[in-house]
Design an enzyme around this catalytic site. Structure first.
Site, PDB file in Angstrom:
ATOM      1  N   ASP A   1       0.822  -1.199   0.000  1.00 37.95           N
ATOM      2  CA  ASP A   1       0.000   0.000   0.000  1.00 37.95           C
ATOM      3  C   ASP A   1       0.862   1.257   0.000  1.00 37.95           C
ATOM      4  OD1 ASP A   1      -2.358  -1.388   0.050  1.00 37.95           O
ATOM      5  OD2 ASP A   1      -2.752  -1.108   2.182  1.00 37.95           O
TER       6      ASP A   1
ATOM      7  N   LYS B   1      -3.587   2.838  -2.649  1.00 40.12           N
ATOM      8  CA  LYS B   1      -4.903   3.440  -2.823  1.00 40.12           C
ATOM      9  C   LYS B   1      -5.013   4.534  -1.774  1.00 40.12           C
ATOM     10  CE  LYS B   1      -8.418   0.771  -3.805  1.00 40.12           C
ATOM     11  NZ  LYS B   1      -8.548   1.042  -5.256  1.00 40.12           N
TER      12      LYS B   1
ATOM     13  N   MET C   1      -9.987   7.270   8.299  1.00 34.39           N
ATOM     14  CA  MET C   1      -9.955   8.186   7.154  1.00 34.39           C
ATOM     15  C   MET C   1     -10.936   9.336   7.374  1.00 34.39           C
ATOM     16  SD  MET C   1      -9.793   5.098   4.349  1.00 34.39           S
ATOM     17  CE  MET C   1     -10.755   3.983   5.416  1.00 34.39           C
TER      18      MET C   1
END
Length: 239
Positions: free
Chosen positions: A37, A58, A168
């Site tokens: 990642d 991502k 997030m």
């Protein structure tokens, strides 16, 4: 036809190199290919100098590799290597798209194993010395994110629980705070915001839901937002 290799979905933890598990570190040192990642730190990749490294990051708001492409890359890697690692920030089974990757591997007849990691919420609780549960105050915790699949773009429900942990949460701070107030949460409910948990540039901010309605500016890394009475600091607490 050659027997495909084995794929390990490994949790790298929140970022600090020494917070990965011993099993994860050992497998990284043996890996032929590592697909990692964007949030995996360069220090973590030092644990696999021998491996071919493929970035498949991502990141919210940025151009990233489509999940279907990552799935195919995993299948292809297992076709040409004995030990393949899919290295994910935090824990693979918490907002890590593990279900989609496991489905692709299973469909291709490729053996997979999960190696858990320290999910960001637990690392944040440790870094802030702020337990997520507290006797007589909080006995339930919910992890949630506003990042959803396109077909569920209107899914904005917030769980009913004592302690809320939003992954997030930086870009969604204002909307989250407004929803909480609309559902009867007190404006002075404590909020702890932590950016880049466990890393050298970690930042901790203690505010309230009322202040969260003003937003969190432009973050420079992953942001976790922890909300609830369990976040109220102890009398003599120091960060």
């Amino acid at each position: 036809m050659a027997t495909p290799g084995k794929v390990y979905l490994i949790g790298a933890g929140p970022g600090a190199q020494d917070l990965i598990t011993l099993r994860g570190a050992r497998l990284l040192a043996q890996a032929d290919i590592v697909l990692h990642d964007a949030l995996v730190t360069p220090e973590m990749l030092e644990l696999c100098p021998q491996a071919e490294k493929i970035p498949v990051g991502k990141r919210s708001g940025q151009r990233s590799v489509a999940q279907q492409v990552i799935n195919q890359q995993l299948v292809d890697a297992a076709g040409r290597a004995r030990l393949v690692v899919r290295l994910k920030g935090g824990d693979p089974m918490m907002f890590g798209r593990a279900d989609e990757e496991l489905r692709a591997l299973e469909e291709a007849g490729i053996e997979a194993e999960i190696v858990p990691g320290i999910t960001t919420a637990l690392a944040a609780a440790a870094a802030t010395k702020q337990p997520l549960t507290k006797r007589g105050v909080a006995r339930s915790v919910a992890f949630f994110t506003s990042s959803t699949a396109p077909e569920h773009s209107d899914h904005d429900a917030i769980p009913e629980t004592d302690t809320l942990i939003q992954y997030m949460g930086g870009r969604e701070a204002i909307a989250t705070a407004e929803r909480l107030l609309a559902h009867g949460h007190a404006a002075d409910t404590p909020v702890v915001v932590i950016e880049n948990v466990s890393r050298a540039d970690q930042q901790i901010q203690r505010i309230t839901i009322a202040q969260l309605t003003q937003g969190l500016g432009t973050p420079h890394g992953p942001v976790l937002v922890m909300i609830g009475e369990a976040m109220r600091p102890r009398e003599h607490q120091r960060d």
